[in-house]
Enzyme design. Sequence first.
Site, PDB file in Angstrom:
ATOM      1  CG  ASN A 152     -64.971  -6.201   0.486  1.00  0.00           C
ATOM      2  OD1 ASN A 152     -64.507  -6.634   1.546  1.00  0.00           O
ATOM      3  ND2 ASN A 152     -65.989  -6.751  -0.110  1.00  0.00           N
ATOM      4  CD  GLU A 249     -70.110 -14.840   5.889  1.00  0.00           C
ATOM      5  OE1 GLU A 249     -70.455 -14.959   4.696  1.00  0.00           O
ATOM      6  OE2 GLU A 249     -70.874 -15.062   6.832  1.00  0.00           O
ATOM      7  CB  CYS A 283     -68.342 -11.063  -1.027  1.00  0.00           C
ATOM      8  SG  CYS A 283     -69.437 -10.452   0.266  1.00  0.00           S
ATOM      9  CD  GLU A 457     -69.242 -12.489   9.342  1.00  0.00           C
ATOM     10  OE1 GLU A 457     -69.438 -11.625   8.485  1.00  0.00           O
ATOM     11  OE2 GLU A 457     -68.144 -12.669   9.883  1.00  0.00           O
TER      12      GLU A 457
END
Length: 483
Positions: A152, A249, A283, A457
């Site tokens: 994505n 993630e 997400c 992150e």
Amino acid sequence: MTLQPPASHFVAGAFREDAAGEAIPVIYPATGEEIARVHAATPAILEEALAAAAAAQPAWAALRPVERGRVLTRAAWLIRERAEELARLETLDTGKPISETRVADWPSCADALEFFGGLAATISGEMIPLGGDWAYTMRVPLGVTVGIGAWNYPTQTAAWKAAPALACGNTMVFKPSELTPLGALRLAGILAEAGAPPGVFSVVQGRGDVGAALAGDARVRKVALTGSVPTGRKVYRLAAEGMRRATLELGGKSPLVIFADADLDAAVGGAMLGNFYSSGQVCSNGTRVFVERSVETEFLARLAARTAAIRIGDPLDESTTFGPLISEAQREKVLGYIAAGRAEGARLVIGGGVPQRPGFYVEPTVFADVTDDMTIAREEIFGPVMCVLAFDTEEEVIARANATEFGLSAGVFTRDLARAHRVIGRIAAGSCWINSYNLTPVEVPFGGTKMSGLGHENGRSAIEHWTEVKTVYVGQGGVDAPW
Ligand code: NAD
């Protein structure tokens, strides 16, 4: 239209091909046409990439941090100089509208390179006085690392991993999603042009088996994955086998809570951003939109009017604000969820269909009267499907927001700031917003809790995930041994 890269992989400082690997077509999601073809990495390519990463790491780590940082910031400027061409590349790789890729994807990649390039020279340990003797700590690189990306935000996910990894003195072998192989490959070329020595950042193509081979290699000290929960479990297992670190993630089904006192237009905008940007393939999306019952009718009316005005179209047309999904399979999956929503009794407010055009489009879709037990309220759809759920009290909505295995994100819209902080404080989620949604600047750590992932992150705290602490005790006098 063709976008064939010089070769499938970028290994040890050069584009490399090995046609023995499975051919993987790169499909432009807006038309279904093949725009390039890459080959999956063979064991020989993987060996070259990992060996080059291992060989390059000691010298890369031994550079003055300011010199490592300079390579990253130089890459950021090369990206900014080529912004338009790169936005186009990202649009063709993903199908996302150019109106998005101009502002979100490569710009976010450049920001990460600039941010971590600047941080590189600030990474240090501490001195611990012990009354005579003393000790010091160092933050040392982990060594060879692996990054595995989703489709994505293919370039952003590569940069969010590579920038901190390289800044800290690690080297990385990155495997993009097999659906979007082009962005990370271009990034590898740009980093080399900016001065990254051969082997510091390599990109190899392939499907899950290539990711698994990398994540399980004995030379690798850390794996960073962006992907689904099932893949996260597999990668975590492989990492555990070799006592490797992992940052994961993963997916979500995040709650967005809208109280009656909220600025309703802002809340509608936040809900749309959190469901329809990138055609819902984000997400952290707030896909469970809890609206206080007294404003639900008005909220739905404004939402439907603005959703009807979304411009579905050719992603390369600047006025398009909504593009296709990544693949035919993803479209089928999303349409399956829409059918489940109807079958389980949710009320379709708008959308639900397939626009009459080529490519993998699904209309932006809103369901109301959704209840917590419906499939569309429980499972991650990863498409443009918003579920609106009514609520009556603060206590109730907190409990319902938390009734999920996921914990990536959450949002609250209200003018009552005490309530905003109170509610967001009680929702178990890693990345949250108040009166805003889905903004993820590189300065702010990003990550999930519960099944949505491990570690962060971005932000300064990413340094902790790309280094380890080493301690040194320094004796200042004689050694007091009992023998
Ligand atoms: P996916 O899990 O199918 O694939 C992700 C990557 O893992 C791909 O590169 C794939 O080839 C690789 N992979 C698959 N099996 C593997 C294995 N056994 N070992 C190693 N690697 C393997 O996910 P996707 O469909 O590409 O992306 C969508 C998912 O990603 C959604 O669940 C979404 O929520 C999540 N996502 C999370 C974030 C985040 O930051 N939390 C961001 C974007 C997407």
